[in-house]
Design a protein around this motif. Sequence first.
Motif, PDB file in Angstrom:
ATOM      1  N   ASN A   1       0.742   7.710   5.343  1.00 19.19           N
ATOM      2  CA  ASN A   1       1.397   6.473   5.790  1.00 19.19           C
ATOM      3  C   ASN A   1       2.713   6.811   6.480  1.00 19.19           C
ATOM      4  OD1 ASN A   1       2.792   4.063   6.107  1.00 19.19           O
ATOM      5  ND2 ASN A   1       2.146   3.226   4.138  1.00 19.19           N
TER       6      ASN A   1
ATOM      7  N   THR B   1       4.366   2.859  -4.541  1.00 13.21           N
ATOM      8  CA  THR B   1       4.938   1.571  -4.143  1.00 13.21           C
ATOM      9  C   THR B   1       4.306   1.075  -2.848  1.00 13.21           C
ATOM     10  OG1 THR B   1       7.007   2.248  -5.142  1.00 13.21           O
ATOM     11  CG2 THR B   1       7.068   0.319  -3.722  1.00 13.21           C
ATOM     12  N   SER B   2       4.132   2.001  -1.889  1.00 13.24           N
ATOM     13  CA  SER B   2       3.565   1.577  -0.600  1.00 13.24           C
ATOM     14  C   SER B   2       2.140   1.091  -0.776  1.00 13.24           C
ATOM     15  CB  SER B   2       3.611   2.720   0.407  1.00 13.24           C
ATOM     16  OG  SER B   2       2.571   3.632   0.152  1.00 13.24           O
TER      17      SER B   2
ATOM     18  N   SER C   1       1.306  -0.637  -3.310  1.00 12.38           N
ATOM     19  CA  SER C   1       1.482  -1.781  -4.218  1.00 12.38           C
ATOM     20  C   SER C   1       1.092  -1.484  -5.633  1.00 12.38           C
ATOM     21  CB  SER C   1       0.659  -2.985  -3.758  1.00 12.38           C
ATOM     22  OG  SER C   1       0.846  -3.210  -2.419  1.00 12.38           O
ATOM     23  N   HIS C   2       1.230  -0.243  -6.019  1.00 11.41           N
ATOM     24  CA  HIS C   2       0.888   0.117  -7.393  1.00 11.41           C
ATOM     25  C   HIS C   2       2.174   0.398  -8.143  1.00 11.41           C
ATOM     26  CE1 HIS C   2      -1.932   1.616 -10.412  1.00 11.41           C
ATOM     27  NE2 HIS C   2      -1.058   2.546 -10.667  1.00 11.41           N
TER      28      HIS C   2
END
Lengths: 662, 243
Positions: B105, B197-198, B200-201
Amino acid sequence: MPTTTSTSSSFSSAASSSGNRQADVFSRLASSDPEVKLKALREVKNQIIGNRTKKLSFLKLGAVPAIASALSDSECNSILVQSAAALGSFACGFEAGVQAVLDAGVFPLLLRLLTSSDEKVVDAGARSLRMIFQSNQAPKYDFLQEKNMKFLFSLLNSENENVSGLGASIIAHACGTTVQQQVLCDAGVLEKLVILLDGSLSQREACLESLATVLKNNPEAVSRFVGLEAGRYLSSVTELTKDRYPRTRLLSCLCLVVIYNTSPSYFLNMGTKSSLVTTLLELLNDHGQSGDDAALGLSSLIAEKEDLQKLAYEANAIKNIVDILKTGSELHPKRLQGLFLSLAELCSKLEDCRCSFLSLEMLDLLVNALRHKNADVRTAACICFRNAARSVKNLSAGRFTNDHVMLPLVQLLHDPSSSVEVAVLGALSNIVLDFSSPKSTFIEYGGIKQLIELSKSMDPNARCSALRALRNLMFLADNKRKELFYSEVKAQGFVSLISDPEPTVQEQALALLRNLVDGCINSIEFVFDEDGLILDTVGKQLRKSPQAHMAIQGMYVLTNVASGTELHKEAVMQQLFPQPQAESNNFMLKFLQSHESQLRSATVWTIINLISPSSPGAHDRHVKLRDEGIIPQLKNMVNDACLDVKIRIRTVLSQSMSFGDN
Amino acid sequence: MSLFRIFINQLEEDDQEMATSKKVITRGEWEKKLNAVKLRKEDMNTLVMNFLVTEGFVEAADKFQRESGTKPEIDLATITDRMAVKKAVQNGNVEDAIEKVNDLNPEILDTNPELFFHLQQQRLIELIRQGKTEEALEFAQEELAPRGEENHAFLQELEKTVALLVFEDASNCPVKDLLDISHRLKTASEVNAAILTSQSHEKDPKLPSLLKMLIWAQNQLDEKAVYPHINDLSTGQLEDPSD
């Protein structure tokens, strides 16, 4: 030390070798061998990500057009992914990069990627497009075009979270006008966006941002949103203000602020209001962009709302904000602006806030902010001063009139930014009302001359604000000060001010004149200077059917003049009933029939002064007023709705009766 | 003298009274209470899966999924990528790790200046560790100095790192902690968290929090009662209270 000498030479070679390396990579970008090209693209991408300096130097080499051609010419997915990613990185938070990327015609190329069968290609394209749409330079998306709307919805409907996030981003950054908001709502965008609330982190955040843009200042859109599934989504957004991620908390707060400012009725619950205030206060401590945005959000929330200002004050807002400002680390200008505006709002109506704020030894910090290089920060600091100076207690303690504060404020009268000028004029308008000291530091610094300069500014706001400051300066001023002022303006100057094309400026000019002639009888002589030029002009303006606010000030000028000698009173009569009068252009009658109670009141005051029984010519003036229908009109107004007017009329009528009138 | 003794005796008696004012729960009573608490197997499986996934044990997570039917919260394929990054940092191959993160990412490092700086800092440390002094200085000059200019806090950390070069024996200087393997682990953890985090965890598994809560609860209860403790978390054995 021997090592130092060898390292200093390696420093210079470091610069040149890195430059060589960059040039080398750059040349390989243009290679016809796809393997070599791919490797070079990856290298450039990996060098620039996170590294602003490298972005700039590759930009200067012309890397962007080179990568753009790789993107347009190639069919190979890996090359597409790497070039898209590199271009996206150039556009990430770097305005020069966004410019270069758009100039190279990359936008349509990236759009094409969204239809690829390869998920990675789609992701890369969507991410990069989102980066572009974060910037103000992004192409204006025309929502009004059918095909654009279709495309937007196809994005929002996508399973791919980067793509749906892109759709939301486009809305967040491109939707500006009410028409656009309407068109989007009618097409059902709200229903699509709220689905994203239950999605991934980035989808939620994109959704919150775009909701705020679509709902802003649009009560219809807000009611539509709240109506969705009986308020379920409003609750969701409210829940998100307690989310574990600070940025989510911030974006949901900002969304609620927008809703509150547009339609406050949805927030009758004190608890929600209170927690919104405290959440924003907490977020102020965040070091990143969230903290910057929180500061502006807070100022927007509490603006003009005394109940929220009270809540914030009770939640220790002032101390918290002052502590942040005092940390000494360099704060982002946006954050400084937001913090000062928040303080300004807190001090706007609540005396407790002002005293609390001023007791925290903030003046030095505030004075420094007046010299900040960013104009918005300077403006916010001035507004803060203006509101803090509303505290009579602190004003008369001389807190604002010492050199330390006054000098930088006066210097800002020359500021290149017009918003700063208007703001500092506002601050000075309040500060000059300090009656505690006989001398005025402001005048000593040549303030009067500067204000007169500004009263001739091209910007009507500046003219208006400058006159307001002068008006306050002349309030209850002594003769010396009045003379000083008048000598700079003279009759002709006044005539120009009173005849200004903007009604608001005229109003301030007349109010200034009113204060000038108020006080001792000698002050009245000003309007008679140069053959009564000023008085004539006032009369002329009043005969022109002016707006109520202007007329009020004009009549008060006449009232004050009519409080003087016989000659003065006769001169006023001349203005009211000039001869010869072709039609009965009796503006006094019109004013007495005005909806504005203040105007009626001011007119009656003039009459009271004109026929005050102690002066010899009162009787004749009374006859004239009666013949012109003024006294009969007053008799019809004995039961005026406004108490003040009613009482004044009673005064006139009792004076009238003393002349033996029926 | 005898007065003093009476006084001491009085204190001892007081102590005993205080000890017995707490409620005493025997082993039997305690085990009975524990058995009365019902836990669902699914909840426990979820906890285990959450731990395996967050920590990055891909094969274990995969096997556990097959054996227990518990669904992992995120795509196991993304765990492999993330673990490759973490491993690269732990082995000191920071440049490789950066490339992998950017493949996963590209936004992560572009929008996380602090993380990016720490990765670059780790690179510098590795160069110093390998004795490549000139290369290290060049790297510091070219890559890190600009970051230090952009942000004051980074500048201080940079100066600390460059200080390693000043000392003859870096492993014994005031900033030697930077050379420690634990610093690699710290950086690796930071990267891991950012990737999670990226996606969404949540970046921390739930299990450690639960264990912390257990210890906290025991500490709280200690003020009011005497009862069997779990002192060794790894065995979970109940130990009788000491008399």
